[in-house]
Design a protein around this motif. Structure first.
Motif, PDB file in Angstrom:
ATOM      1  N   ALA A  83       7.368  -0.298  19.082  1.00 27.02           N
ATOM      2  CA  ALA A  83       7.050   1.022  19.611  1.00 27.02           C
ATOM      3  C   ALA A  83       5.660   0.945  20.213  1.00 27.02           C
ATOM      4  O   ALA A  83       4.813   0.184  19.740  1.00 27.02           O
ATOM      5  CB  ALA A  83       7.090   2.059  18.485  1.00 27.02           C
ATOM      6  N   PRO A  84       5.433   1.705  21.280  1.00 23.16           N
ATOM      7  CA  PRO A  84       4.110   1.647  21.904  1.00 23.16           C
ATOM      8  C   PRO A  84       3.025   2.156  20.973  1.00 23.16           C
ATOM      9  O   PRO A  84       3.258   3.054  20.165  1.00 23.16           O
ATOM     10  CB  PRO A  84       4.249   2.558  23.133  1.00 23.16           C
ATOM     11  N   ARG A  85       1.841   1.566  21.064  1.00 21.54           N
ATOM     12  CA  ARG A  85       0.701   2.069  20.291  1.00 21.54           C
ATOM     13  C   ARG A  85       0.324   3.435  20.824  1.00 21.54           C
ATOM     14  O   ARG A  85       0.417   3.685  22.020  1.00 21.54           O
ATOM     15  CB  ARG A  85      -0.491   1.127  20.467  1.00 21.54           C
ATOM     16  N   ILE A  86      -0.104   4.292  19.941  1.00 18.47           N
ATOM     17  CA  ILE A  86      -0.578   5.613  20.362  1.00 18.47           C
ATOM     18  C   ILE A  86      -2.099   5.546  20.342  1.00 18.47           C
ATOM     19  O   ILE A  86      -2.725   5.556  19.277  1.00 18.47           O
ATOM     20  CB  ILE A  86      -0.023   6.710  19.446  1.00 18.47           C
ATOM     21  N   PRO A 119       0.334  -0.881  14.966  1.00 14.44           N
ATOM     22  CA  PRO A 119       1.221  -1.273  13.864  1.00 14.44           C
ATOM     23  C   PRO A 119       0.952  -2.682  13.348  1.00 14.44           C
ATOM     24  O   PRO A 119       0.954  -2.924  12.138  1.00 14.44           O
ATOM     25  CB  PRO A 119       2.630  -1.173  14.491  1.00 14.44           C
ATOM     26  N   GLN A 120       0.651  -3.602  14.281  1.00 15.79           N
ATOM     27  CA  GLN A 120       0.482  -5.000  13.851  1.00 15.79           C
ATOM     28  C   GLN A 120      -0.827  -5.234  13.097  1.00 15.79           C
ATOM     29  O   GLN A 120      -0.957  -6.220  12.380  1.00 15.79           O
ATOM     30  CB  GLN A 120       0.577  -5.954  15.045  1.00 15.79           C
ATOM     31  N   SER A 121      -1.788  -4.340  13.258  1.00 17.90           N
ATOM     32  CA  SER A 121      -3.028  -4.496  12.491  1.00 17.90           C
ATOM     33  C   SER A 121      -2.833  -4.081  11.044  1.00 17.90           C
ATOM     34  O   SER A 121      -3.481  -4.621  10.144  1.00 17.90           O
ATOM     35  CB  SER A 121      -4.145  -3.633  13.096  1.00 17.90           C
ATOM     36  N   VAL A 122      -1.945  -3.102  10.830  1.00 18.29           N
ATOM     37  CA  VAL A 122      -1.766  -2.568   9.480  1.00 18.29           C
ATOM     38  C   VAL A 122      -0.730  -3.389   8.707  1.00 18.29           C
ATOM     39  O   VAL A 122      -0.922  -3.675   7.523  1.00 18.29           O
ATOM     40  CB  VAL A 122      -1.368  -1.071   9.551  1.00 18.29           C
ATOM     41  N   ILE A 123       0.363  -3.761   9.393  1.00 17.50           N
ATOM     42  CA  ILE A 123       1.377  -4.619   8.755  1.00 17.50           C
ATOM     43  C   ILE A 123       1.664  -5.780   9.714  1.00 17.50           C
ATOM     44  O   ILE A 123       2.584  -5.723  10.529  1.00 17.50           O
ATOM     45  CB  ILE A 123       2.691  -3.852   8.455  1.00 17.50           C
ATOM     46  N   PRO A 124       0.857  -6.846   9.628  1.00 15.20           N
ATOM     47  CA  PRO A 124       1.061  -7.976  10.550  1.00 15.20           C
ATOM     48  C   PRO A 124       2.465  -8.546  10.371  1.00 15.20           C
ATOM     49  O   PRO A 124       2.899  -8.784   9.251  1.00 15.20           O
ATOM     50  CB  PRO A 124      -0.014  -8.985  10.123  1.00 15.20           C
ATOM     51  N   GLY A 125       3.160  -8.711  11.489  1.00 14.92           N
ATOM     52  CA  GLY A 125       4.509  -9.287  11.429  1.00 14.92           C
ATOM     53  C   GLY A 125       5.605  -8.257  11.265  1.00 14.92           C
ATOM     54  O   GLY A 125       6.781  -8.628  11.197  1.00 14.92           O
ATOM     55  N   ASN A 126       5.258  -6.958  11.233  1.00 13.62           N
ATOM     56  CA  ASN A 126       6.333  -5.958  11.105  1.00 13.62           C
ATOM     57  C   ASN A 126       7.153  -5.906  12.390  1.00 13.62           C
ATOM     58  O   ASN A 126       6.710  -6.343  13.444  1.00 13.62           O
ATOM     59  CB  ASN A 126       5.768  -4.584  10.724  1.00 13.62           C
ATOM     60  N   ARG A 127       8.379  -5.377  12.288  1.00 16.31           N
ATOM     61  CA  ARG A 127       9.318  -5.429  13.404  1.00 16.31           C
ATOM     62  C   ARG A 127       9.439  -4.120  14.164  1.00 16.31           C
ATOM     63  O   ARG A 127      10.400  -3.928  14.899  1.00 16.31           O
ATOM     64  CB  ARG A 127      10.717  -5.799  12.880  1.00 16.31           C
ATOM     65  N   PHE A 171       0.866  -1.190   0.000  1.00 20.15           N
ATOM     66  CA  PHE A 171       0.000   0.000   0.000  1.00 20.15           C
ATOM     67  C   PHE A 171       0.896   1.232   0.000  1.00 20.15           C
ATOM     68  O   PHE A 171       2.098   1.153   0.219  1.00 20.15           O
ATOM     69  CB  PHE A 171      -0.935  -0.012   1.221  1.00 20.15           C
ATOM     70  N   ILE A 172       0.267   2.344  -0.286  1.00 17.20           N
ATOM     71  CA  ILE A 172       0.952   3.635  -0.275  1.00 17.20           C
ATOM     72  C   ILE A 172       0.648   4.323   1.055  1.00 17.20           C
ATOM     73  O   ILE A 172      -0.502   4.305   1.506  1.00 17.20           O
ATOM     74  CB  ILE A 172       0.422   4.532  -1.429  1.00 17.20           C
ATOM     75  N   TRP A 173       1.677   4.895   1.671  1.00 16.32           N
ATOM     76  CA  TRP A 173       1.446   5.624   2.921  1.00 16.32           C
ATOM     77  C   TRP A 173       0.611   6.874   2.667  1.00 16.32           C
ATOM     78  O   TRP A 173       1.005   7.740   1.878  1.00 16.32           O
ATOM     79  CB  TRP A 173       2.779   6.036   3.565  1.00 16.32           C
ATOM     80  N   THR A 174      -0.544   6.920   3.335  1.00 18.82           N
ATOM     81  CA  THR A 174      -1.382   8.121   3.359  1.00 18.82           C
ATOM     82  C   THR A 174      -1.473   8.553   4.817  1.00 18.82           C
ATOM     83  O   THR A 174      -1.054   7.806   5.723  1.00 18.82           O
ATOM     84  CB  THR A 174      -2.802   7.815   2.862  1.00 18.82           C
ATOM     85  N   GLU A 175      -2.063   9.699   5.051  1.00 23.20           N
ATOM     86  CA  GLU A 175      -2.223  10.132   6.438  1.00 23.20           C
ATOM     87  C   GLU A 175      -3.129   9.148   7.195  1.00 23.20           C
ATOM     88  O   GLU A 175      -2.893   8.844   8.355  1.00 23.20           O
ATOM     89  CB  GLU A 175      -2.758  11.561   6.474  1.00 23.20           C
ATOM     90  N   ALA A 176      -4.155   8.619   6.524  1.00 20.44           N
ATOM     91  CA  ALA A 176      -5.063   7.669   7.177  1.00 20.44           C
ATOM     92  C   ALA A 176      -4.341   6.365   7.520  1.00 20.44           C
ATOM     93  O   ALA A 176      -4.531   5.793   8.604  1.00 20.44           O
ATOM     94  CB  ALA A 176      -6.258   7.396   6.273  1.00 20.44           C
ATOM     95  N   LYS A 177      -3.482   5.892   6.612  1.00 16.25           N
ATOM     96  CA  LYS A 177      -2.722   4.656   6.882  1.00 16.25           C
ATOM     97  C   LYS A 177      -1.763   4.875   8.044  1.00 16.25           C
ATOM     98  O   LYS A 177      -1.592   4.007   8.904  1.00 16.25           O
ATOM     99  CB  LYS A 177      -1.913   4.258   5.635  1.00 16.25           C
ATOM    100  N   LEU A 178      -1.112   6.031   8.051  1.00 15.64           N
ATOM    101  CA  LEU A 178      -0.161   6.330   9.123  1.00 15.64           C
ATOM    102  C   LEU A 178      -0.887   6.394  10.461  1.00 15.64           C
ATOM    103  O   LEU A 178      -0.406   5.851  11.464  1.00 15.64           O
ATOM    104  CB  LEU A 178       0.545   7.657   8.808  1.00 15.64           C
TER     105      LEU A 178
END
Ligand code: HEM
Length: 95
Positions: free
Chosen positions: A62-65, A51-59, A37-44
């Motif tokens: 960092a704490p969720r905001i 983070p894990q919901s958007v890119i499962p398995g990413n490394r 996907f392309i990073w948009t403000e909504a994706k960010l």
């Protein structure tokens, strides 16, 4: 400096509008590299919330905001400071 010099996280310059997991030389996880996907403000915003919901398995460790207003402030800030200069060659002359 290239992405390969940076060990903690990928450079965020030019983030909005670029494909996820795409900085040349940065050693992304396979999960981030495979994301399409392309990073948009909504994706960010969604990524910073979970983070894990958007890119499962990413490394990214960092704490969720969880506070939406804090995320909105951060997304607004990042959308400004990561934007490449419109006139790349002239930007240093005009500063
Ligand atoms: C509010 C602070 C942060 C923001 C806004 C942020 C933002 C991001 C974004 C947007 C990406 C994806 C970049 C891309 O697709 O090119 C990313 C990846 C990453 N971040 Fe963060 N990040 C933050 C904090 C952190 C912290 C504290 C760490 C480590 C201690 C970290 C480590 C990483 C790593 C290792 C990746 C690559 C993940 C992978 O390869 O799966 N980040 N970050």
């Amino acid at each position: 400096m290239t992405g390969a010099d940076l060990k903690i996280g990928p450079p965020l310059q030019g983030l909005i509008g670029r494909p996820a997991g795409s900085v040349t030389g940065y050693p992304y996880s396979p999960a981030s590299r495979a994301s399409s996907f392309i990073w948009t403000e909504a994706k960010l915003d969604a990524f910073l919330a979970s983070p894990q919901s958007v890119i499962p398995g990413n490394r990214m460790i960092a704490p969720r905001i969880t506070n939406p207003e804090q995320r909105a402030d951060l997304v607004f800030f990042l959308s400004k400071v990561t934007r490449p200069p419109l006139l790349e060659g002239l930007s240093s002359a005009s500063e």
